[in-house]
Design an enzyme around this catalytic site. Structure first.
Site, PDB file in Angstrom:
ATOM      1  N   ALA A  41     -46.038 -13.452  19.588  1.00  6.40           N
ATOM      2  CA  ALA A  41     -46.007 -14.262  18.365  1.00  6.40           C
ATOM      3  C   ALA A  41     -44.809 -13.879  17.489  1.00  6.40           C
ATOM      4  O   ALA A  41     -44.154 -14.754  16.902  1.00  6.40           O
ATOM      5  CB  ALA A  41     -47.304 -14.072  17.593  1.00  6.40           C
TER       6      ALA A  41
ATOM      7  N   THR B 164     -31.683  -2.472  24.355  1.00  5.41           N
ATOM      8  CA  THR B 164     -31.599  -2.307  22.908  1.00  5.41           C
ATOM      9  C   THR B 164     -31.567  -0.808  22.596  1.00  5.41           C
ATOM     10  O   THR B 164     -32.345  -0.031  23.155  1.00  5.41           O
ATOM     11  CB  THR B 164     -32.772  -3.015  22.187  1.00  5.41           C
ATOM     12  OG1 THR B 164     -34.006  -2.498  22.684  1.00  5.41           O
ATOM     13  CG2 THR B 164     -32.727  -4.523  22.416  1.00  5.41           C
TER      14      THR B 164
ATOM     15  N   GLY C 126     -37.724  -4.826  17.591  1.00  3.09           N
ATOM     16  CA  GLY C 126     -37.420  -5.241  18.965  1.00  3.09           C
ATOM     17  C   GLY C 126     -37.757  -6.714  19.170  1.00  3.09           C
ATOM     18  O   GLY C 126     -37.029  -7.446  19.851  1.00  3.09           O
ATOM     19  N   ASP C 127     -38.849  -7.163  18.585  1.00  2.00           N
ATOM     20  CA  ASP C 127     -39.242  -8.575  18.720  1.00  2.00           C
ATOM     21  C   ASP C 127     -38.263  -9.485  17.971  1.00  2.00           C
ATOM     22  O   ASP C 127     -37.966 -10.598  18.424  1.00  2.00           O
ATOM     23  CB  ASP C 127     -40.657  -8.787  18.171  1.00  2.00           C
ATOM     24  CG  ASP C 127     -41.676  -7.913  18.893  1.00  2.00           C
ATOM     25  OD1 ASP C 127     -41.477  -7.656  20.096  1.00  2.00           O
ATOM     26  OD2 ASP C 127     -42.637  -7.476  18.243  1.00  2.00           O
TER      27      ASP C 127
HETATM   28  O1  RIB Z   1     -43.644  -5.003  18.326  1.00  2.00           O
HETATM   29  C1  RIB Z   1     -44.445  -4.940  17.184  1.00  2.00           C
HETATM   30  C2  RIB Z   1     -45.793  -5.494  17.488  1.00  2.00           C
HETATM   31  O2  RIB Z   1     -46.430  -4.680  18.442  1.00  2.00           O
HETATM   32  C3  RIB Z   1     -46.740  -5.549  16.328  1.00  2.00           C
HETATM   33  O3  RIB Z   1     -46.673  -6.751  15.636  1.00  2.00           O
HETATM   34  C4  RIB Z   1     -48.084  -5.296  16.966  1.00  2.00           C
HETATM   35  O4  RIB Z   1     -48.951  -6.378  16.845  1.00  2.00           O
HETATM   36  C5  RIB Z   1     -47.808  -4.949  18.420  1.00  2.00           C
HETATM   37  O5  RIB Z   1     -48.014  -6.022  19.246  1.00  2.00           O
END
Ligand code: RIB
Length: 306
Positions: free
Chosen positions: A42, A221, A252-253
């Protein structure tokens, strides 16, 4: 409009800001708490959507008070959530997170409904997925579903990206070798290749091993040191940015979502990595995960002041 599919997790982040972690048996007062939408899948979807990409999410929520909020959150960012469905009788994914005053974090995940995302859910979304320029995957769902998604992407000629987080040892080499993009951090790269990775030089050697096995593009990364590219377009390093970090959760996301957006928009590898390095640097200056991701205007302002 560029279109990205994320097949992956969503979680409710329960973030406690701590001065230090308590020892066993100790009760400790912590200075702050926040709850927010998270989950690696998400988060990556929201980062790409905030920057202006069209995003299709394939995910699962549980039967609890968190589900409606997660769905509303996807809708708020214009994410196509037709294929985010509810699993009766299980909890949504939750992530208790502890952020220390030096900005670093420790995360526990309870997969909940995310463990129920199955290959059949990919089949149901097939027509919509075929419309996307990139499929983005992580490892917070069933591994069998991740492998099925890689095979689906290959069968349909859709580029596929795996962010191997959280890291799992023993990933199938056969599936890894089919990836277009593999984007680990140093720890994940070390676990997956079985090599020591402690900086750009050792990361380069480990990344070369993966391209030799068939991965087209490996991007490592390196946190505040930026990112390293090894693949069909050569080898190069994009330096990081020195910023006042407050909370590194979800950085990272942010990188993955931003990279996916720019690569699907203009196909320029170096530019997409450069933007992603800056975007994740910007994200650590704010608190929380998705709440710290800038939209396109805020990101442009951040770049102006670098
Ligand atoms: O990468 C961060 C995420 O890792 C957080 O939002 C948490 O929900 C886990 O999935």
């Amino acid at each position: 409009m560029n279109k990205i599919a994320v097949i992956g997790s969503n979680m409710v982040d329960l973030i406690t800001y701590v001065d230090r972690m308590p020892s066993q048996g100790e009760t400790l007062e912590a200075p702050g708490f926040a709850m927010g939408c998270g989950g690696k899948g998400a988060n990556q979807a929201v980062a790409a959507a905030k920057l202006g990409a069209g995003v299709l999410m394939v995910s699962k929520v549980g039967e609890d008070m968190f589900a409606a909020n997660t769905l509303a959150n996807f809708q708020r960012f214009g994410i196509d959530s037709r294929f985010v469905t509810q699993v009766p009788g299980v909890s949504s994914g939750v992530a208790p997170i502890f952020v220390q005053s030096d900005s670093h974090n420790s995360i526990l995940i309870v997969k909940g409904a995310n463990a129920h995302l199955k290959p059949a859910d990919i089949d149901v979304a097939e027509a919509a997925l075929r419309d996307c320029q990139l499929i983005v995957l992580q490892l917070e769902i069933d591994l069998a579903t991740v492998y099925y998604a890689i095979a689906f992407a290959k069968r349909n000629g859709i580029p596929v990206l795996l962010n191997p987080a959280p890291a799992i040892a023993g990933l199938s080499r056969e599936h890894l070798s089919q990836l277009d993009f593999f984007i680990p951090n140093e720890g994940e790269l070390a676990l997956i290749t079985g090599r020591v990775v402690d900086g750009a030089e050792t990361a380069l050697i480990a990344a070369r091993q993966l391209t030799a096995e068939g991965v087209r593009h490996v991007i490592v990364t390196l946190g505040e040191k930026g990112a390293l590219y090894v693949g069909e377009e050569g080898e190069f390093h994009v330096p990081g940015h020195k910023v006042a970090a407050r909370d590194t959760t979800g950085a990272g996301d942010a990188f993955i979502g931003c990279f996916a957006h720019y690569w699907t928009r203009n196909g320029d590898m170096r530019n997409a990595i450069t933007q992603a390095v800056a975007y994740s640097a910007c994200s650590v200056t704010g608190l929380g995960t998705q709440s710290s991701y800038p939209d396109a205007t805020q990101f442009a302002q951040f770049l102006d002041h670098l």
